[in-house]
Design a protein around this motif. Structure first.
Motif, PDB file in Angstrom:
ATOM      1  N   VAL A   1     -88.405  -7.984   8.071  1.00 26.83           N
ATOM      2  CA  VAL A   1     -88.343  -8.682   9.355  1.00 26.83           C
ATOM      3  C   VAL A   1     -87.020  -9.422   9.502  1.00 26.83           C
ATOM      4  N   LEU A   2     -86.594 -10.114   8.461  1.00 26.17           N
ATOM      5  CA  LEU A   2     -85.321 -10.837   8.527  1.00 26.17           C
ATOM      6  C   LEU A   2     -84.156  -9.873   8.741  1.00 26.17           C
ATOM      7  N   HIS A   3     -84.226  -8.707   8.123  1.00 26.63           N
ATOM      8  CA  HIS A   3     -83.177  -7.705   8.334  1.00 26.63           C
ATOM      9  C   HIS A   3     -83.203  -7.202   9.776  1.00 26.63           C
ATOM     10  N   ALA A   4     -84.380  -6.930  10.301  1.00 23.39           N
ATOM     11  CA  ALA A   4     -84.494  -6.440  11.679  1.00 23.39           C
ATOM     12  C   ALA A   4     -83.944  -7.456  12.678  1.00 23.39           C
ATOM     13  N   ARG A   5     -84.042  -8.725  12.321  1.00 24.53           N
ATOM     14  CA  ARG A   5     -83.535  -9.778  13.212  1.00 24.53           C
ATOM     15  C   ARG A   5     -82.053 -10.084  12.973  1.00 24.53           C
ATOM     16  N   GLY A   6     -81.440  -9.413  12.005  1.00 23.92           N
ATOM     17  CA  GLY A   6     -80.019  -9.612  11.731  1.00 23.92           C
ATOM     18  C   GLY A   6     -79.710 -10.806  10.865  1.00 23.92           C
ATOM     19  N   THR A   7     -80.731 -11.371  10.226  1.00 24.49           N
ATOM     20  CA  THR A   7     -80.523 -12.566   9.394  1.00 24.49           C
ATOM     21  C   THR A   7     -79.954 -12.215   8.030  1.00 24.49           C
ATOM     22  N   ILE A   8     -80.388 -11.088   7.471  1.00 27.47           N
ATOM     23  CA  ILE A   8     -79.868 -10.633   6.176  1.00 27.47           C
ATOM     24  C   ILE A   8     -79.371  -9.197   6.338  1.00 27.47           C
ATOM     25  N   PRO A   9     -78.410  -8.770   5.504  1.00 24.83           N
ATOM     26  CA  PRO A   9     -77.759  -7.476   5.741  1.00 24.83           C
ATOM     27  C   PRO A   9     -78.592  -6.256   5.408  1.00 24.83           C
ATOM     28  N   THR A  10     -79.560  -6.384   4.514  1.00 26.83           N
ATOM     29  CA  THR A  10     -80.425  -5.258   4.155  1.00 26.83           C
ATOM     30  C   THR A  10     -81.833  -5.788   3.883  1.00 26.83           C
ATOM     31  N   PRO A  11     -82.832  -4.913   3.908  1.00 26.21           N
ATOM     32  CA  PRO A  11     -84.179  -5.324   3.510  1.00 26.21           C
ATOM     33  C   PRO A  11     -84.439  -5.086   2.027  1.00 26.21           C
ATOM     34  N   ALA A  12     -83.403  -4.860   1.251  1.00 28.18           N
ATOM     35  CA  ALA A  12     -83.540  -4.389  -0.124  1.00 28.18           C
ATOM     36  C   ALA A  12     -84.237  -5.407  -1.020  1.00 28.18           C
ATOM     37  N   VAL A  13     -85.018  -4.870  -1.929  1.00 29.89           N
ATOM     38  CA  VAL A  13     -85.617  -5.626  -3.021  1.00 29.89           C
ATOM     39  C   VAL A  13     -85.233  -4.911  -4.314  1.00 29.89           C
ATOM     40  N   ARG A  14     -85.497  -5.551  -5.424  1.00 30.53           N
ATOM     41  CA  ARG A  14     -85.198  -4.935  -6.714  1.00 30.53           C
ATOM     42  C   ARG A  14     -86.498  -4.548  -7.424  1.00 30.53           C
ATOM     43  N   PRO A  15     -86.435  -3.496  -8.265  1.00 34.53           N
ATOM     44  CA  PRO A  15     -87.619  -3.076  -9.008  1.00 34.53           C
ATOM     45  C   PRO A  15     -88.191  -4.240  -9.815  1.00 34.53           C
ATOM     46  N   PRO A  16     -89.505  -4.281  -9.939  1.00 34.55           N
ATOM     47  CA  PRO A  16     -90.476  -3.231  -9.625  1.00 34.55           C
ATOM     48  C   PRO A  16     -90.935  -3.182  -8.170  1.00 34.55           C
ATOM     49  N   LEU A  17     -90.373  -4.004  -7.293  1.00 31.79           N
ATOM     50  CA  LEU A  17     -90.752  -3.968  -5.901  1.00 31.79           C
ATOM     51  C   LEU A  17     -90.145  -2.754  -5.205  1.00 31.79           C
ATOM     52  N   LEU A  18     -90.822  -2.301  -4.172  1.00 36.59           N
ATOM     53  CA  LEU A  18     -90.314  -1.265  -3.283  1.00 36.59           C
ATOM     54  C   LEU A  18     -90.233  -1.846  -1.881  1.00 36.59           C
ATOM     55  N   GLN A  19     -89.319  -1.331  -1.082  1.00 36.92           N
ATOM     56  CA  GLN A  19     -89.191  -1.813   0.282  1.00 36.92           C
ATOM     57  C   GLN A  19     -90.483  -1.577   1.059  1.00 36.92           C
ATOM     58  N   ALA A  20     -90.750  -2.466   1.989  1.00 38.16           N
ATOM     59  CA  ALA A  20     -91.962  -2.372   2.797  1.00 38.16           C
ATOM     60  C   ALA A  20     -91.938  -1.126   3.664  1.00 38.16           C
ATOM     61  N   ASP A  21     -93.109  -0.586   3.909  1.00 36.30           N
ATOM     62  CA  ASP A  21     -93.243   0.519   4.847  1.00 36.30           C
ATOM     63  C   ASP A  21     -92.817   0.038   6.234  1.00 36.30           C
ATOM     64  N   PRO A  22     -92.072   0.844   6.983  1.00 32.52           N
ATOM     65  CA  PRO A  22     -91.612   0.416   8.315  1.00 32.52           C
ATOM     66  C   PRO A  22     -92.742  -0.022   9.239  1.00 32.52           C
ATOM     67  N   THR A  23     -93.919   0.573   9.082  1.00 31.03           N
ATOM     68  CA  THR A  23     -95.029   0.182   9.959  1.00 31.03           C
ATOM     69  C   THR A  23     -95.468  -1.256   9.705  1.00 31.03           C
ATOM     70  N   SER A  24     -95.365  -1.714   8.463  1.00 34.03           N
ATOM     71  CA  SER A  24     -95.727  -3.108   8.164  1.00 34.03           C
ATOM     72  C   SER A  24     -94.762  -4.066   8.838  1.00 34.03           C
ATOM     73  N   ALA A  25     -93.475  -3.728   8.791  1.00 33.94           N
ATOM     74  CA  ALA A  25     -92.485  -4.571   9.457  1.00 33.94           C
ATOM     75  C   ALA A  25     -92.700  -4.575  10.967  1.00 33.94           C
ATOM     76  N   THR A  26     -93.018  -3.424  11.526  1.00 36.31           N
ATOM     77  CA  THR A  26     -93.243  -3.325  12.968  1.00 36.31           C
ATOM     78  C   THR A  26     -94.411  -4.203  13.399  1.00 36.31           C
ATOM     79  N   ARG A  27     -95.508  -4.157  12.635  1.00 39.32           N
ATOM     80  CA  ARG A  27     -96.674  -4.990  12.972  1.00 39.32           C
ATOM     81  C   ARG A  27     -96.321  -6.474  12.921  1.00 39.32           C
TER      82      ARG A  27
END
Length: 288
Positions: free
Chosen positions: A253-279
């Motif tokens: 969400v912060l990336h979609a709003r332009g607050t941070i440059p990427t939505p990246a996380v580091r392992p063991p996390l995976l990036q959120a599914d786009p549908t979760s961000a949309t909701r």
């Protein structure tokens, strides 16, 4: 030391190269404090601290420290071991350590309480217990928490019980004096404040700090009329922001709003599914 109001655990934003986006982190820290937060939490679990190098953790802590000093705000730091606590000895700017109930081992309530008491006895800063039994595997009863509240140098608790249960009601019905209960389950912030919590440590407030700060202030001043409806909407938003492992949706969400440059996380996390961000963004648009 008084712990009341909104405290926001910082994420660690990453850039396109995979390194820390320091400028974005600094800007975010100031935006949160400008939005009404009482303080920041640096290197809490929301910051993915186990995925950071020692140098990166030091850099993150420096940015959080400078932001808090600029705003005369309080700074809590995640520190879960004797060494991590001792590392705070030369940091007078740190208000308190956020210290997790020992995870995985499941030493029992007596063992967990003895360990936290031992940490408090040697810690150079006050301790705020992080109680999150659905992650640590070690619950603490209201009676044990009340016993810990009487320990010198234990000044509060981030209470993330996973809901409002019998132990929660028992604890909140007989709050220890001079001991802060800070709600830590974001969707339940409003009912916890209604029960008498002193504030909250809320990752959801990374997205809308002013709204959460206003909600907490309304409850603390007994303005129930102003608190009820925003509490419902913010609780609904928090559910969407925690639909996947924290802080993946928040970063999206912060990336979609332009607050941070990427939505990246580091392992063991995976990036959120786009549908979760949309909701989550859909729910956010109803607030701002």
């Amino acid at each position: 030391m008084t712990l009341t109001g909104l405290y926001v655990p910082l994420i660690t934003p990453f850039d396109e190269s995979g390194g820390i986006a320091f400028d974005a982190l600094e800007t975010l820290a100031h935006q949160i404090l400008d939005g009404g937060a009482r303080g920041l939490v640096a290197l809490g679990t929301t910051a993915e601290p186990s995925a950071l190098t020692e140098h990166e953790r030091e850099s993150v802590l420096k940015i959080a420290t400078q932001a808090c000093q600029a705003h005369d705000a309080q700074l809590l730091v995640g520190a879960n071991s004797p060494q991590a606590l001792d590392d705070l000895r030369e940091r007078p700017e740190v208000t308190a350590a956020l210290t997790l109930v020992p995870p995985f081992i499941r030493p029992g309530e007596a063992g967990a309480a003895a360990y936290l008491t031992q940490l408090a006895a040697t810690s150079p800063v006050p301790i705020v217990i992080y109680h999150v039994p659905y992650r640590t595997g070690q619950p603490l009863s209201a009676a044990t928490i009340q016993d810990l509240a009487a320990v010198d140098n234990i000044k509060g608790i981030k209470y993330a019980q996973g809901g409002i249960d019998e132990e929660t009601i028992t604890l909140m019905a007989d709050l220890p004096p001079d001991f802060a209960v800070l709600a830590g389950d974001d969707p339940y912030i409003s009912p916890m404040l209604a029960l008498g919590a002193h504030g909250g440590i809320l990752a959801s407030a990374l997205v809308v700090p002013t709204q959460f700060a206003t909600l907490i202030d309304a409850w603390l001043t007994n303005d129930v009329v102003q608190a009820r409806e925003p509490g419902h909407r913010l609780g609904n938003l928090s559910q969407a922001l925690f639909a996947e492992p924290n802080p993946t949706v928040i970063k999206a969400v912060l990336h979609a709003r332009g607050t941070i440059p990427t939505p990246a996380v580091r392992p063991p996390l995976l990036q959120a599914d786009p549908t979760s961000a949309t909701r989550a963004i859909e729910k956010l648009t109803r607030l701002v």
